[in-house]
Design a protein around this motif. Structure first.
Motif, PDB file in Angstrom:
ATOM      1  N   VAL A 292       0.919  -1.312  -0.109  1.00  0.00           N
ATOM      2  CA  VAL A 292      -0.101   0.008   0.236  1.00  0.00           C
ATOM      3  C   VAL A 292       0.833   1.182   0.095  1.00  0.00           C
ATOM      4  O   VAL A 292       0.602   2.165  -0.769  1.00  0.00           O
ATOM      5  N   GLU A 293       1.624   1.432   0.971  1.00  0.00           N
ATOM      6  CA  GLU A 293       2.638   2.427   1.020  1.00  0.00           C
ATOM      7  C   GLU A 293       3.437   2.593  -0.166  1.00  0.00           C
ATOM      8  O   GLU A 293       3.726   3.717  -0.691  1.00  0.00           O
ATOM      9  N   SER A 294       4.251   1.622  -0.506  1.00  0.00           N
ATOM     10  CA  SER A 294       5.228   1.707  -1.494  1.00  0.00           C
ATOM     11  C   SER A 294       4.668   2.061  -2.773  1.00  0.00           C
ATOM     12  O   SER A 294       5.043   3.099  -3.567  1.00  0.00           O
ATOM     13  N   ARG A 295       3.447   1.502  -3.209  1.00  0.00           N
ATOM     14  CA  ARG A 295       2.795   1.634  -4.608  1.00  0.00           C
ATOM     15  C   ARG A 295       2.265   3.035  -4.739  1.00  0.00           C
ATOM     16  O   ARG A 295       2.142   3.688  -5.654  1.00  0.00           O
ATOM     17  N   LEU A 296       1.422   3.444  -3.511  1.00  0.00           N
ATOM     18  CA  LEU A 296       0.796   4.707  -3.460  1.00  0.00           C
ATOM     19  C   LEU A 296       1.531   5.899  -3.479  1.00  0.00           C
ATOM     20  O   LEU A 296       1.148   7.058  -3.839  1.00  0.00           O
ATOM     21  N   ALA A 297       2.818   5.901  -3.167  1.00  0.00           N
ATOM     22  CA  ALA A 297       3.948   6.933  -2.807  1.00  0.00           C
ATOM     23  C   ALA A 297       3.911   7.514  -4.138  1.00  0.00           C
ATOM     24  O   ALA A 297       4.324   8.724  -4.611  1.00  0.00           O
ATOM     25  N   ALA A 298       3.936   6.709  -5.287  1.00  0.00           N
ATOM     26  CA  ALA A 298       4.129   7.119  -6.586  1.00  0.00           C
ATOM     27  C   ALA A 298       3.021   8.162  -7.034  1.00  0.00           C
ATOM     28  O   ALA A 298       3.232   8.885  -8.196  1.00  0.00           O
ATOM     29  N   LEU A 299       1.909   8.208  -6.570  1.00  0.00           N
ATOM     30  CA  LEU A 299       0.890   8.967  -6.943  1.00  0.00           C
ATOM     31  C   LEU A 299       0.782  10.398  -6.107  1.00  0.00           C
ATOM     32  O   LEU A 299      -0.023  11.078  -6.283  1.00  0.00           O
TER      33      LEU A 299
END
Length: 395
Positions: A292-299
């Motif tokens: 959750v944290e790692s993937r959404l950081a790109a947004l």
């Protein structure tokens, strides 16, 4: 003659608690500006001005402001009611809108030729529009036929009813005029957006028109109802311009547009799509629970609206998940859980082998309570007809 074609404003649309009307208003201001800059002689609006039959004051203000800006630019408009509009409400406003140059057709009359609208352009050309507002399937097909008759028969009754109006409208076309048809309906082969309302579209799609029913005398057919921009037919030339903004997450990634139609009497029309830039981009992001944290950081730099679908083992308790997502992406409108193992872990939840009607009944029972008997019968009949058609194709 230069005609600007648009449709499906859906002013008043609410998405997951967020009123999209300011974005719709922004898009309408952009379209009014394009009508002026592209030197449009006429604007056609193919239905669904509003998202509900009882729109908010803000939604009405957005639509009426659009028409007033066209009036200020000296550009007349022809508009029809869509399935989301209140035909009676718009019919009551037609007289007032006429004072600002809008010919609004909301309801059919006993004489279909009353649906013909003509516009004299500033250049002295004449536009004749056969303006057919949305006709409820229930008006053309009795409920008893739907529940008690053959599916193919009631579908054909709908086509025959619509065909009657289309043939009558074509009688109003003139040889010295640009002739166009405008309607709010679903054409065979129309490609919907990947909308969150897919079940609604599947039901609606049982009632479709064949391109062969469109009158050959129409130089352009201005369609509304389907939100994905597309050409529906070549002969006659028929287009859906699509909705003016991405209305729900199923429309995420779609480029919105209006169509500029250049045409003269007796000559083929030329269509140029003009992209729209208004409205916030919608995006659906699927992530695994441990990412959750790692993937959404790109947004972090994305300023549109987001729906996050989190994949997690079935039965997992996820307290605080929404807060975790919002910390990463504050512009998230929805957080959904995709329990990817449920079908494998619980045999009673397996979907394999279930018909569409059975799947819908399960969905309805879980979300809304017991499925009404008449609706169950209609679904089963439609499902059986679809299976029969599939078997015919295979054969």
């Amino acid at each position: 003659m230069r005609v600007l074609h648009t449709a499906d404003f859906h002013a008043g649309r609410n998405l997951r608690g967020l009123d999209r009307t300011p974005e719709v208003h922004e898009a309408l201001l952009e379209i009014a500006g394009l009508a002026r800059s592209e030197k449009a002689d006429v604007v056609l609006v193919s239905g669904d001005l509003f998202d509900t039959v009882n729109p908010s004051a803000e939604a009405e203000a957005a639509v009426f402001d659009f028409f007033l800006r066209l009036r200020d630019a000296g550009i007349p408009a022809v508009a029809i009611a869509g399935n989301h509009d209140s035909a009676a409400r718009l019919h009551g406003l037609a007289g007032l809108l006429g004072w600002v140059g809008v010919q609004l057709v909301a309801q059919p009359t006993a004489n279909p030729l009353d649906l013909i609208r003509t516009v004299e352009t500033r250049g002295g050309e004449r536009l004749t529009v056969g303006a057919l507002p949305f006709l409820s399937e229930r008006r053309l097909v009795k409920a008893a036929d739907v529940l008690g008759g053959d599916v193919g028969a009631w579908r054909q009754k709908y086509r025959e009813g619509m065909g009657f109006f289309l043939r009558k409208l074509a009688e109003g076309f003139r040889g010295d005029s640009v002739n166009m048809l405008m309607l709010h309906a679903t054409m065979d082969g129309a490609t919907p957006s990947g909308s969150e309302r897919t079940m609604q579209f599947d039901l609606m799609n049982a009632y479709t028109l064949s391109p062969l029913q469109l009158p050959a005398g129409a130089q352009y057919v201005a369609l509304g109802h389907v939100h994905k921009p597309q050409q529906s037919c070549e002969m006659p030339l028929a287009y859906y311009p699509g909705s003016v903004i991405q209305l729900d997450f199923g429309e995420g990634g779609e480029k919105k547009q209006v169509n500029l139609v250049e045409v003269e009497a007796g000559r083929p029309a030329r269509v140029t799509p003009i992209p729209l830039t208004s409205g916030r981009e919608l995006r659906t992001v699927r992530v695994k629970l441990d990412q959750v944290e790692s993937r959404l950081a790109a947004l972090g730099g994305f300023d549109g609206l987001v729906k996050v679908v989190v994949q997690a083992p079935g039965g997992t308790a996820l307290p605080g998940l929404k807060d975790r997502v919002l910390r990463q992406v504050p512009n998230t409108l929805a957080v959904e859980l995709d329990a990817v193992q449920d079908d494998l872990a619980l045999p009673e939840l397996k979907r394999e082998g279930l018909s569409l009607a059975e799947l819908y009944e399960r969905f309805h029972n879980e979300r809304r309570g017991e499925l009404p008997t008449d609706l169950r019968a209609a679904f089963h009949e439609a499902d059986e007809a679809a299976r029969g058609e599939a078997e015919e194709v295979v054969a």
